[in-house]
Design an enzyme around this catalytic site. Structure first.
Site, short mmCIF file in Angstrom:
data_model
loop_
_atom_site.label_atom_id
_atom_site.label_comp_id
_atom_site.label_asym_id
_atom_site.label_seq_id
_atom_site.Cartn_x
_atom_site.Cartn_y
_atom_site.Cartn_z
N LEU A 46 -6.19 10.06 8.66
CA LEU A 46 -6.60 8.79 9.64
C LEU A 46 -6.92 7.85 8.49
CD1 LEU A 46 -9.00 10.24 12.29
CD2 LEU A 46 -6.70 9.16 12.67
N ASP A 47 -6.45 6.33 9.02
CA ASP A 47 -6.82 5.36 8.35
C ASP A 47 -8.52 5.36 8.15
OD1 ASP A 47 -4.25 4.36 8.03
OD2 ASP A 47 -4.33 3.22 9.85
N PRO A 48 -8.93 4.83 7.03
CA PRO A 48 -10.35 4.58 6.62
C PRO A 48 -11.17 4.34 7.87
CG PRO A 48 -9.22 4.13 4.88
CD PRO A 48 -8.09 4.16 5.88
N ALA A 50 -10.49 4.01 10.94
CA ALA A 50 -9.97 4.90 12.30
C ALA A 50 -11.16 6.05 12.52
CB ALA A 50 -8.71 5.67 12.37
N ARG A 181 -0.55 1.33 14.13
CA ARG A 181 -0.46 -0.25 13.91
C ARG A 181 0.88 -0.56 14.04
NH1 ARG A 181 -1.68 -0.30 8.09
NH2 ARG A 181 -1.25 2.17 7.90
#
Length: 301
Positions: A46-48, A50, A181
């Protein structure tokens, strides 16, 4: 001679509700420390910024990570209309703007183009590799490069809320390798108004749900206590999407040594991938052929 990794030999899954501002690797390190586990890994970055479900595999469960990575997963996210950023999220620099604001009907109509088997170009600020280097590193260095489109299965993409003219909340169920995104970016372009993600939450991944996950604060509170161990879920949950067969006594001995072993099944087809159990515990994953499981992964439980 390689040095042995210190820690406990524990196997299973710990489901974490990841907070914003923390990397997936940092979550894994926190879990490994709290459980004093010898081995741990996660099933899907997961993106930071998120939040949501991050399933952490422990010990032998790390062998089942690919099955969770390949499973369907669902995201809830908010798109800011009217602006494009260089990272396709709110962390980046605004690179284009528009005063156009589509109505709800236009948004719902545009979503249809993103359902089914689509081709998606990952963001330039992503971990995909370009000639051996991470795209985000090349982007930060100001390099000029292109990211190739790749297939993505989108099971469902729904508009769930329209808080105001500038924002729309969506829910997407998709397969492996999807970039939310990129969905926001491409939707904004399709609508002629630009767009980027301002909030992203993974609500489930395979059998694991965010609402069942522990917070980082809870993990800190229970660190290095038997109470945290009680939240470890069975390794077998990582095999939820595969059919199950049962080992015979003779088959168990052979499978444990990595050899084809006899199994009992009623509904698995020749050549199908499945997992074999004995007394409810996973023994191996492999292909079923002529009454035997030919193992590709063996579990030491």
């Amino acid at each position: 001679m390689a040095r042995k990794r210190k820690g406990r030999d524990i196997s299973g899954w710990l489901v974490v509700d990841k907070p914003a501002g923390m990397t997936s690797t940092a979550v894994v390190n926190k879990v490994r420390w709290a459980l004093q586990a010898k081995k741990a890994g996660h099933a899907g970055t997961l993106d930071p910024e998120a939040t949501g479900v991050l399933a952490v595999a422990l010990g032998e469960a790390t062998k089942t990570v690919p099955y969770i990575t390949d499973a369907l997963k669902a995201y809830e996210f908010t798109v800011r209309l009217g602006q494009a950023t260089n990272t396709d999220d709110a962390e980046g620099e605004v690179i284009a703007q528009s005063d156009a604001r589509p109505d709800d009907d236009a948004i719902k109509e545009a979503l249809n183009a993103f359902i089914g088997e689509i081709m998606q170009v990952p963001p330039k600020y992503s971990a995909v590799k370009i000639d051996g280097q991470r795209a985000y590193k090349l982007a930060r260095d100001g390099e000029d490069f292109e990211v190739e489109a790749r297939p993505l299965w989108v099971e469902e993409l729904l508009m769930t809320d329209r808080p105001d003219a500038d924002h729309v909340t969506l829910e997407m169920t998709c397969g492996k390798g999807g970039y939310v995104r990129a969905i926001a970016r491409d939707l904004g372009e399709a609508l002629g108004c630009f767009g980027h993600v301002t909030r992203l939450r993974r609500i489930w991944s395979g059998p694991f749900r965010a609402e069942d996950g522990l917070t980082i604060e809870q993990i800190d509170e229970m660190a290095k206590t038997p109470e945290l161990d009680e939240h470890i879920r069975p390794l077998e949950e990582g095999l939820d999407d595969l059919p199950q067969v049962s080992c015979t006594d003779a088959g168990l001995a052979r499978l444990r040594n990595g050899n084809p072993g006899m199994v009992i099944t009623h509904d698995v087809e020749y050549g199908e991938e499945c997992w074999a159990s004995y007394d409810g515990k996973a023994v191996a994953v492999g292909r079923f052929k002529a009454g035997e499981l030919h193992p590709s992964r063996v579990f030491n439980q």
